[in-house]
Each structure stands twice: as structure tokens, then as C-alpha cells.
Design a protein around this motif. Structure first.
Motif, PDB file in Angstrom:
ATOM      1  N   TYR A 246      -9.520  -3.342  20.783  1.00  0.00           N
ATOM      2  CA  TYR A 246     -10.409  -2.242  20.373  1.00  0.00           C
ATOM      3  C   TYR A 246     -11.280  -2.727  19.225  1.00  0.00           C
ATOM      4  O   TYR A 246     -10.788  -3.035  18.160  1.00  0.00           O
ATOM      5  CB  TYR A 246      -9.593  -1.026  19.949  1.00  0.00           C
ATOM      6  N   ILE A 247     -12.600  -2.803  19.476  1.00  0.00           N
ATOM      7  CA  ILE A 247     -13.518  -3.372  18.487  1.00  0.00           C
ATOM      8  C   ILE A 247     -14.114  -2.284  17.603  1.00  0.00           C
ATOM      9  O   ILE A 247     -14.455  -2.493  16.459  1.00  0.00           O
ATOM     10  CB  ILE A 247     -14.623  -4.182  19.196  1.00  0.00           C
ATOM     11  N   GLY A 248     -14.253  -1.064  18.191  1.00  0.00           N
ATOM     12  CA  GLY A 248     -14.880   0.024  17.424  1.00  0.00           C
ATOM     13  C   GLY A 248     -16.391   0.027  17.578  1.00  0.00           C
ATOM     14  O   GLY A 248     -17.091   0.779  16.921  1.00  0.00           O
ATOM     15  N   SER A 249     -16.909  -0.837  18.429  1.00  0.00           N
ATOM     16  CA  SER A 249     -18.311  -0.800  18.872  1.00  0.00           C
ATOM     17  C   SER A 249     -18.261  -0.614  20.375  1.00  0.00           C
ATOM     18  O   SER A 249     -17.829  -1.521  21.104  1.00  0.00           O
ATOM     19  CB  SER A 249     -19.020  -2.125  18.577  1.00  0.00           C
ATOM     20  N   MET A 250     -18.727   0.545  20.845  1.00  0.00           N
ATOM     21  CA  MET A 250     -18.569   0.840  22.280  1.00  0.00           C
ATOM     22  C   MET A 250     -19.223  -0.222  23.146  1.00  0.00           C
ATOM     23  O   MET A 250     -18.671  -0.619  24.186  1.00  0.00           O
ATOM     24  CB  MET A 250     -19.142   2.218  22.598  1.00  0.00           C
ATOM     25  N   VAL A 251     -20.427  -0.704  22.718  1.00  0.00           N
ATOM     26  CA  VAL A 251     -21.130  -1.704  23.532  1.00  0.00           C
ATOM     27  C   VAL A 251     -20.257  -2.944  23.704  1.00  0.00           C
ATOM     28  O   VAL A 251     -20.115  -3.481  24.806  1.00  0.00           O
ATOM     29  CB  VAL A 251     -22.488  -2.073  22.896  1.00  0.00           C
ATOM     30  N   ALA A 252     -19.633  -3.389  22.613  1.00  0.00           N
ATOM     31  CA  ALA A 252     -18.793  -4.601  22.690  1.00  0.00           C
ATOM     32  C   ALA A 252     -17.556  -4.353  23.544  1.00  0.00           C
ATOM     33  O   ALA A 252     -17.177  -5.190  24.367  1.00  0.00           O
ATOM     34  CB  ALA A 252     -18.396  -5.035  21.282  1.00  0.00           C
ATOM     35  N   ASP A 253     -16.928  -3.187  23.381  1.00  0.00           N
ATOM     36  CA  ASP A 253     -15.731  -2.878  24.172  1.00  0.00           C
ATOM     37  C   ASP A 253     -16.067  -2.727  25.662  1.00  0.00           C
ATOM     38  O   ASP A 253     -15.317  -3.184  26.529  1.00  0.00           O
ATOM     39  CB  ASP A 253     -15.054  -1.594  23.645  1.00  0.00           C
ATOM     40  N   ILE A 254     -17.207  -2.116  25.959  1.00  0.00           N
ATOM     41  CA  ILE A 254     -17.604  -1.965  27.372  1.00  0.00           C
ATOM     42  C   ILE A 254     -18.015  -3.317  27.964  1.00  0.00           C
ATOM     43  O   ILE A 254     -17.688  -3.638  29.109  1.00  0.00           O
ATOM     44  CB  ILE A 254     -18.743  -0.942  27.517  1.00  0.00           C
TER      45      ILE A 254
END
Ligand code: P6P
Length: 344
Positions: A246-254
Motif C-alpha cells: 500500500y503506497i498511499g498514491s492511488m495511481v501507483a497502487d493501481i
């Protein structure tokens, strides 16, 4: 033997034109819009990669529509994207996380409406973690009204004509779809061009990574708690325990989910009764990408892209990723829904 032609680098601009040429009736306007976003992405990438030097870090003192502290780079990204879209006179209105209401552009007759999350995950800017820009494009409806209004933009995600993201990470990449699969480009700073790195990307049908902020565990529904425990159980036949990322940046996680498979979840909770993530400029565009790659995206009850928005900043829960992973969490949610209903 790869011929020289096959091995030639293809830039984002060339690829957009080649794709447009496959549609004889195409006017070139959507192509121009995508090139506008590509240009803004290069400028934002330059600032993101030197934020520490040009003291653009830090807060600018304001807060956005959700009461979140706005960082200077958020505003810079918002301004760059909006001005790039304004210059080509084909977009009539922008809706952005950084602006409470609609932003009317110079061209009142522009055929497109663009939603933006100019710099998603901005809480990670100061700690050098990947952040991203997200865009979602609709045709204006009704087409020829004299003035643009917010209700023109309240369209379900299935009506997107294009969507994508820019990820400012170890390299800057842009991924987008116009409904014919997902293409991805990597920025080569030495020539200032996005170069085609992959096309027709497919998300694995199943993955062994689950991505959720477990700090909210106590406020989850029972079914979700049971699902996460399922992910953590030892079962080598189903490649469990899964890894938690879980990175906490949706773009990175997606982006990771698109490439490696698995599932990303942001559920409703006591703190966010309707979910935290925004339907129109986070969940719909990223759902379009994941669905085009063969994945699925739901709010726990229905397909994200079929939700009829009531407001431009509407929030939603989201369960998005590989088919089999989303199906499994839905099994747990449905099995325990009765228990939740009894709790009222
Ligand atoms: P939390 C960033 O603020 C964001 O909008 C998404 O990019 C990210 O997935 C989510 O919020 C993180 O929220 O509550 O886990 O910090």
C-alpha cells in the motif's frame, strides 16, 4: 529477426496520430487533447523531479474542496493541465480536485469535458514517493447548449471517450485508453519524448498482492475483515499468504495492480461513510484502464463505471483489480452482508 522498422522508437505523438488514422471519420480533436495532456505531463514531471531544489515543496496555505491541505505542486499541476487544455480550444470545461466548481475554458463550444486529479497522492510529495495525474474525458452533453453547466458533466463512467494516468516515479510513464486497449509510454528525458513501452496491456486474471490501508481495519465491515484474514492465511495451493502493498498514491497502487495483478481496495468506513476516493476523477478513469486490461472494478454493489453521479466531487468505495481477486472479496462481502444488515 526484428526488422529496423519494428525496432524503431514510437513517440506518444506518433502513436496518437497512427491510432487516429484508424478512424477515417476522426477529426483529430481527441488526438490533440491527448497531446495537450502529454505536454503538460512533461512539464509537471520536470517540476516533480526537482521539487526539492526549487522550494516548490510545502503547503501554499489553502485547502481543497475536501478540506485537504494543498501543496504548491498540486496547484502547479492543475494550472499546467488546464492551460494546456485551454490552448487547443476543444475542451469546454474542466472539473478538478483543486477547484470547488467547474472551470469554464475559453472555448464555450468545445466538444469535450475533462475531469482531472492533477496530482494524486500529493501527501507523498515531501517524502519522495511516487505521485500521479489522472484524467477522464467525456463528450459534452447536450452538445450545442450556449453555456456549459455542471450537469453536463454528470455522466456515468461508461460514457468516457478516453482516460489515463501519468505516474511520476522512478521514471515518468503515461498510460491511457480510448476504449481500444491500454497503451503505455515512458518519458525519455534526454529527448523529451514519451516512448511507447507497451500496448494492449492485460492485467493477470489473478494476483497475490492485496492493497488496502489496514489502519482502518476496526471500521471495516465483517466480510472485508474476513477477506483480509483469508489473504493472510497460509495455503501454498492458492499462493497465500498474499503480499500486502500500500503506497498511499492511488495511481501507483493501481499501476502495480495493472502490471502484477491482485486487488486494490478503498472501502467505506466510519471516517468515510461513502468511501474516500472520488468517483469522477480517480475511480472512473482508473476503472476504465483496468477494465480495458481485462480486470474489474466495483463499489461493492455495482460496477463503478455504471454509477450515475449526483455531484462532480462524489466519493465512492472501490474494489478494483484482477477478476478472480475481486470475485473472491465479493464472496466474503455477500456472505456477511446479512450480518451487516442486522447491525443496521
Ligand atoms: P489514506 C491520496 O490522498 C488518495 O486520494 C489516493 O491517492 C490514495 O489511494 C488515498 O487517498 C490514500 O488514502 O486514507 O489511505 O491515506
Amino acid at each position: 529477426m526484428v526488422t529496423e522498422k519494428e525496432n524503431r522508437l514510437v513517440t506518444l505523438e506518433e502513436y496518437i496520430i497512427q491510432s487516429q488514422n484508424r478512424f477515417p471519420g476522426a477529426t483529430g480533436e481527441l488526438s490533440q487533447l491527448l497531446r495537450d495532456i502529454g505536454l503538460a505531463a512533461k512539464i509537471i514531471s520536470r517540476e516533480v523531479n526537482k521539487a526539492g531544489i526549487t522550494n516548490i515543496l510545502g503547503l501554499d496555505g489553502s485547502t481543497n474542496v475536501h478540506g485537504e491541505a494543498v501543496k504548491k505542486l498540486d496547484l502547479f499541476a492543475d494550472q499546467q493541465l488546464i492551460s494546456a487544455l485551454d490552448r487547443s480550444l476543444i475542451t469546454c470545461m474542466v472539473i478538478s480536485e483543486e477547484n470547488d466548481g467547474i472551470v469554464k475554458l475559453s472555448s464555450k463550444g468545445g466538444k469535450y469535458i475533462v475531469y482531472l486529479d492533477p496530482l494524486d497522492g500529493s501527501s507523498n510529495i515531501d517524502v519522495n514517493v511516487s505521485i500521479g495525474s489522472i484524467f477522464s474525458v467525456y463528450m459534452r452533453e447536450p452538445r450545442f447548449e450556449p453555456t456549459v453547466k455542471e450537469s453536463d458533466a454528470l455522466q456515468p463512467g461508461v460514457k468516457q471517450v478516453a482516460a489515463g494516468y501519468v505516474l511520476y516515479g522512478s521514471s515518468t510513464i503515461i498510460a491511457y485508453t480510448t476504449g481500444l486497449g491500454v497503451s503505455m509510454f515512458t518519458l525519455d528525458p534526454s529527448i523529451g519524448e514519451f516512448i511507447l513501452s507497451e500496448q494492449r496491456i492485460q492485467i493477470p486474471d489473478s494476483g497475490s498482492i492485496y492493497s488496502i490501508n489496514e489502519g482502518s481495519y476496526n471500521s471495516w465491515d465483517l466480510g472485508l475483515k474476513k477477506y483480509v484474514k483469508y489473504c493472510q492465511e497460509f495455503d501454498p495451493d492458492t499462493n497465500r499468504p498474499y503480499s500486502a502493498r500500500y503506497i498511499g498514491s492511488m495511481v501507483a497502487d493501481i499501476h502495480r495492480t495493472l502490471i502484477k495483478g491482485g486487488i486494490f481496495i478503498y472501502p467505506h468506513s466510519k471516517r468515510y461513510p461513502n468511501g474516500k476516493l472520488r468517483l469522477m476523477y480517480e475511480c472512473n478513469p482508473l476503472s476504465f484502464i483496468i477494465e480495458q486490461a481485462g480486470g474489474v472494478s466495483t463499489d461493492g454493489e455495482m460496477r463503478i463505471m455504471e454509477k450515475k453521479p449526483a455531484s462532480i466531487h462524489q466519493q465512492t468505495p472501490i474494489y478494483i483489480g484482477s477478476k478472480q481477486n475481486v470475485a473472491k472479496v465479493m464472496e466474503f462481502l455477500e456472505e456477511h452482508a446479512a450480518v451487516e444488515a442486522d447491525k443496521g
